[in-house]
Design a protein around this motif. Structure first.
Motif, PDB file in Angstrom:
ATOM      1  N   ASP A  24       0.847  -1.187   0.000  1.00  0.00           N
ATOM      2  CA  ASP A  24       0.000   0.000   0.000  1.00  0.00           C
ATOM      3  C   ASP A  24       0.886   1.242   0.000  1.00  0.00           C
ATOM      4  OD1 ASP A  24      -2.382  -1.410   0.046  1.00  0.00           O
ATOM      5  OD2 ASP A  24      -2.502  -1.420   2.236  1.00  0.00           O
ATOM      6  N   PRO A  25       0.565   2.227  -0.813  1.00  0.00           N
ATOM      7  CA  PRO A  25       1.389   3.436  -0.853  1.00  0.00           C
ATOM      8  C   PRO A  25       1.308   4.190   0.473  1.00  0.00           C
ATOM      9  CG  PRO A  25      -0.556   3.690  -2.224  1.00  0.00           C
ATOM     10  CD  PRO A  25      -0.545   2.276  -1.751  1.00  0.00           C
ATOM     11  N   ASP A  26       2.454   4.702   0.905  1.00  0.00           N
ATOM     12  CA  ASP A  26       2.502   5.463   2.151  1.00  0.00           C
ATOM     13  C   ASP A  26       2.596   6.952   1.833  1.00  0.00           C
ATOM     14  OD1 ASP A  26       5.087   5.739   1.247  1.00  0.00           O
ATOM     15  OD2 ASP A  26       6.022   4.736   2.962  1.00  0.00           O
ATOM     16  N   SER A  27       2.788   7.741   2.857  1.00  0.00           N
ATOM     17  CA  SER A  27       2.815   9.195   2.668  1.00  0.00           C
ATOM     18  C   SER A  27       4.000   9.636   1.810  1.00  0.00           C
ATOM     19  CB  SER A  27       2.826   9.912   4.017  1.00  0.00           C
ATOM     20  OG  SER A  27       3.953   9.548   4.768  1.00  0.00           O
ATOM     21  N   ALA A  28       5.091   8.877   1.782  1.00  0.00           N
ATOM     22  CA  ALA A  28       6.239   9.241   0.940  1.00  0.00           C
ATOM     23  C   ALA A  28       5.873   9.140  -0.544  1.00  0.00           C
ATOM     24  CB  ALA A  28       7.434   8.357   1.263  1.00  0.00           C
ATOM     25  N   VAL A  29       5.130   8.110  -0.905  1.00  0.00           N
ATOM     26  CA  VAL A  29       4.718   7.924  -2.300  1.00  0.00           C
ATOM     27  C   VAL A  29       3.762   9.039  -2.715  1.00  0.00           C
ATOM     28  CG1 VAL A  29       3.473   6.406  -3.892  1.00  0.00           C
ATOM     29  CG2 VAL A  29       5.061   5.430  -2.227  1.00  0.00           C
ATOM     30  N   TRP A  30       2.747   9.279  -1.898  1.00  0.00           N
ATOM     31  CA  TRP A  30       1.784  10.332  -2.220  1.00  0.00           C
ATOM     32  C   TRP A  30       2.449  11.698  -2.199  1.00  0.00           C
ATOM     33  CZ3 TRP A  30      -1.700   8.180  -4.775  1.00  0.00           C
ATOM     34  CH2 TRP A  30      -2.319   6.992  -4.389  1.00  0.00           C
ATOM     35  N   GLY A  31       3.413  11.888  -1.291  1.00  0.00           N
ATOM     36  CA  GLY A  31       4.136  13.157  -1.214  1.00  0.00           C
ATOM     37  C   GLY A  31       4.970  13.417  -2.457  1.00  0.00           C
ATOM     38  N   TYR A  48      -6.561  16.549  -4.503  1.00  0.00           N
ATOM     39  CA  TYR A  48      -6.948  15.162  -4.224  1.00  0.00           C
ATOM     40  C   TYR A  48      -5.866  14.466  -3.387  1.00  0.00           C
ATOM     41  CZ  TYR A  48      -7.619  10.190  -5.099  1.00  0.00           C
ATOM     42  OH  TYR A  48      -7.758   8.836  -4.942  1.00  0.00           O
ATOM     43  N   LEU A  49      -4.610  14.647  -3.785  1.00  0.00           N
ATOM     44  CA  LEU A  49      -3.499  14.012  -3.057  1.00  0.00           C
ATOM     45  C   LEU A  49      -3.339  14.598  -1.661  1.00  0.00           C
ATOM     46  CD1 LEU A  49      -0.988  13.883  -6.012  1.00  0.00           C
ATOM     47  CD2 LEU A  49      -2.205  11.947  -4.992  1.00  0.00           C
ATOM     48  N   ALA A  50      -3.574  15.895  -1.530  1.00  0.00           N
ATOM     49  CA  ALA A  50      -3.457  16.534  -0.216  1.00  0.00           C
ATOM     50  C   ALA A  50      -4.458  15.930   0.764  1.00  0.00           C
ATOM     51  CB  ALA A  50      -3.669  18.038  -0.339  1.00  0.00           C
ATOM     52  N   LYS A  51      -5.659  15.612   0.277  1.00  0.00           N
ATOM     53  CA  LYS A  51      -6.660  14.985   1.145  1.00  0.00           C
ATOM     54  C   LYS A  51      -6.200  13.599   1.585  1.00  0.00           C
ATOM     55  CE  LYS A  51     -10.447  17.606  -0.806  1.00  0.00           C
ATOM     56  NZ  LYS A  51     -11.555  17.618  -1.736  1.00  0.00           N
ATOM     57  N   LYS A  52      -5.611  12.840   0.657  1.00  0.00           N
ATOM     58  CA  LYS A  52      -5.084  11.521   1.009  1.00  0.00           C
ATOM     59  C   LYS A  52      -3.970  11.647   2.059  1.00  0.00           C
ATOM     60  CE  LYS A  52      -5.123   8.002  -2.271  1.00  0.00           C
ATOM     61  NZ  LYS A  52      -6.200   7.355  -1.656  1.00  0.00           N
ATOM     62  N   LEU A  55      -5.218  12.537   5.560  1.00  0.00           N
ATOM     63  CA  LEU A  55      -5.765  11.387   6.283  1.00  0.00           C
ATOM     64  C   LEU A  55      -4.664  10.469   6.800  1.00  0.00           C
ATOM     65  CD1 LEU A  55      -8.827  10.559   4.008  1.00  0.00           C
ATOM     66  CD2 LEU A  55      -8.843  11.673   6.247  1.00  0.00           C
ATOM     67  N   LEU A  56      -3.545  10.403   6.095  1.00  0.00           N
ATOM     68  CA  LEU A  56      -2.433   9.553   6.529  1.00  0.00           C
ATOM     69  C   LEU A  56      -1.635  10.194   7.667  1.00  0.00           C
ATOM     70  CD1 LEU A  56      -1.025   8.236   3.139  1.00  0.00           C
ATOM     71  CD2 LEU A  56      -2.113   6.884   4.941  1.00  0.00           C
ATOM     72  N   ASP A  57      -1.391  11.502   7.551  1.00  0.00           N
ATOM     73  CA  ASP A  57      -0.532  12.177   8.539  1.00  0.00           C
ATOM     74  C   ASP A  57      -0.792  13.682   8.491  1.00  0.00           C
ATOM     75  OD1 ASP A  57       1.414  12.925  10.321  1.00  0.00           O
ATOM     76  OD2 ASP A  57       3.106  12.444   9.014  1.00  0.00           O
ATOM     77  N   HIS A  58      -1.820  14.135   9.205  1.00  0.00           N
ATOM     78  CA  HIS A  58      -2.207  15.545   9.150  1.00  0.00           C
ATOM     79  C   HIS A  58      -1.207  16.480   9.822  1.00  0.00           C
ATOM     80  CE1 HIS A  58      -3.742  14.549  13.134  1.00  0.00           C
ATOM     81  NE2 HIS A  58      -3.701  15.837  13.389  1.00  0.00           N
ATOM     82  N   ARG A  59      -0.267  15.935  10.590  1.00  0.00           N
ATOM     83  CA  ARG A  59       0.714  16.789  11.266  1.00  0.00           C
ATOM     84  C   ARG A  59       2.004  16.948  10.452  1.00  0.00           C
ATOM     85  NH1 ARG A  59      -0.162  18.218  16.582  1.00  0.00           N
ATOM     86  NH2 ARG A  59       2.087  18.403  16.815  1.00  0.00           N
TER      87      ARG A  59
END
Length: 113
Positions: A24-31, A48-52, A55-59
């Protein structure tokens, strides 16, 4: 690979690569994909990616910085201000944090040696 494809503007190929990943892609992939959206000025996909990512790491302050930069590159100043306000509220502004310093007296150091 995601960064290379998306920075070249090949977003469909990058998304297909992500869908076919074993993990599953993590925040590094989406980032990486969001970072390329800033380079290519792809606001809709970036949102769209910012919303994903939220949800993964809002901080994660990087999310807010990338979105702020994306909006700024398109002259969307109201959105820049809104994202920066969200960043401050979440504590992801890079300024929030704590430090711990342990103090030891010279007498304690002499007694321990």
């Amino acid at each position: 690979m995601v960064a290379l494809l998306s920075r070249a503007g090949c977003f469909e190929e990058a998304l297909l690569f992500i869908r076919n990943m074993d993990l599953d892609p993590d925040s590094a992939v989406w980032g990486a994909l969001l970072s390329a959206c800033c380079i290519q000025q792809e606001v809709k996909l970036g949102e769209y990616l910012a919303k994903k990512l939220y949800l993964l790491d809002h901080r994660n302050g990087g999310l807010y910085v990338l979105m702020s930069n994306l909006y700024a590159s398109k002259g969307m100043w109201d959105d820049v201000a809104r994202v920066r306000q969200l960043m401050k509220k979440s504590g992801g502004d890079g300024c929030s944090g704590t430090s711990l310093i342990e103090l030891t007296s010279f007498n304690e150091m002499d007694n321990n040696s």
